[in-house]
Each structure stands twice: as C-alpha cells, then as structure tokens.
Design a protein around this motif. Sequence first.
Motif, PDB file in Angstrom:
ATOM      1  N   GLN A 257      13.574 -15.182 -17.925  1.00  0.00           N
ATOM      2  CA  GLN A 257      12.799 -14.005 -17.524  1.00  0.00           C
ATOM      3  C   GLN A 257      13.188 -13.614 -16.106  1.00  0.00           C
TER       4      GLN A 257
ATOM      5  N   SER B  94       9.108 -17.270 -17.320  1.00  0.00           N
ATOM      6  CA  SER B  94       9.566 -18.150 -18.378  1.00  0.00           C
ATOM      7  C   SER B  94      11.097 -18.231 -18.304  1.00  0.00           C
TER       8      SER B  94
ATOM      9  N   SER C 236       4.278 -13.240 -14.562  1.00  0.00           N
ATOM     10  CA  SER C 236       2.843 -13.437 -14.375  1.00  0.00           C
ATOM     11  C   SER C 236       2.553 -13.589 -12.885  1.00  0.00           C
TER      12      SER C 236
ATOM     13  N   THR D  52      -1.569 -18.979 -14.783  1.00  0.00           N
ATOM     14  CA  THR D  52      -0.259 -18.380 -15.035  1.00  0.00           C
ATOM     15  C   THR D  52      -0.019 -18.258 -16.533  1.00  0.00           C
ATOM     16  N   ASP D  53       0.346 -17.057 -16.960  1.00  0.00           N
ATOM     17  CA  ASP D  53       0.580 -16.758 -18.376  1.00  0.00           C
ATOM     18  C   ASP D  53       2.076 -16.586 -18.623  1.00  0.00           C
ATOM     19  N   PHE D  54       2.643 -17.465 -19.435  1.00  0.00           N
ATOM     20  CA  PHE D  54       4.074 -17.410 -19.732  1.00  0.00           C
ATOM     21  C   PHE D  54       4.363 -16.715 -21.066  1.00  0.00           C
ATOM     22  N   THR D  55       3.356 -16.098 -21.681  1.00  0.00           N
ATOM     23  CA  THR D  55       3.544 -15.517 -23.011  1.00  0.00           C
ATOM     24  C   THR D  55       3.929 -14.040 -22.975  1.00  0.00           C
ATOM     25  N   GLY D  56       3.757 -13.390 -21.851  1.00  0.00           N
ATOM     26  CA  GLY D  56       4.022 -11.955 -21.776  1.00  0.00           C
ATOM     27  C   GLY D  56       5.484 -11.619 -21.528  1.00  0.00           C
ATOM     28  N   ASP D  57       5.777 -10.324 -21.603  1.00  0.00           N
ATOM     29  CA  ASP D  57       7.134  -9.835 -21.362  1.00  0.00           C
ATOM     30  C   ASP D  57       7.436  -9.672 -19.878  1.00  0.00           C
TER      31      ASP D  57
ATOM     32  N   GLU E  20       9.098 -23.177 -17.838  1.00  0.00           N
ATOM     33  CA  GLU E  20       8.053 -22.619 -16.980  1.00  0.00           C
ATOM     34  C   GLU E  20       8.467 -22.758 -15.525  1.00  0.00           C
TER      35      GLU E  20
END
Length: 98
Positions: free
Chosen positions: A36, A33, A15, A7-12, A89
């Motif tokens: 989000q 996030s 995920s 799971t990637d929490f860095t994108g806009d 998260e």
Amino acid sequence: MNIFEKTDFTGDKPSVVSIKKSEKVNLFTVGLSEKQVLAKHITTIPATLVLLRGKVDFNISGETVVLREGDVYEIPVNVEHEVVGRDIENVFLIVKEL
C-alpha cells in the motif's frame, strides 16, 4: 488509546489515527498494508517519521530508504516523497512541529 487497535488495514487507503493536535504539534500515525502506498506529497513544515511496526520504503529524490522498526527519519521540507508498506502491517508515527 491503543494505536494498533485503532489502525485499520482493511481499507484501500492508508489508515490515519490522530493522537494530538495543538497549535505547536500535530502527532498522528499512518498504517499501511503490504504494497500500500502513501502517495507522493510534500511537507511544508518540519516533520519526523518514527517506524513503530513493520518495514517501509521511503522514496525520495530518486532514492529508496528502507526503514525498519525503531528507525527515525527527518523528512525534508518541500521535497516530494512517498511511503510504501513492505510487511503485512506497517505503522509509523509522524510528528509535525507547527
């Protein structure tokens, strides 16, 4: 596979991690996030949400249902809803019965 490592929490965008898809079931996780949003949408088939990590607001029919780790929520068919992350998260599992 480890869901939390994938799971990637860095994108806009939320995920999404696909776990299993067959002619009978679609199983995937969604990571959000803090603040989000998984934008308003509907499901046309039965679906169940299981919150694995964090806390989310599940907004449906003008109401907000706060879901915490371990909570299970049956998502109504053909009813618009959205999900908003409340913790840093947030990860939930979606099970769709095809």
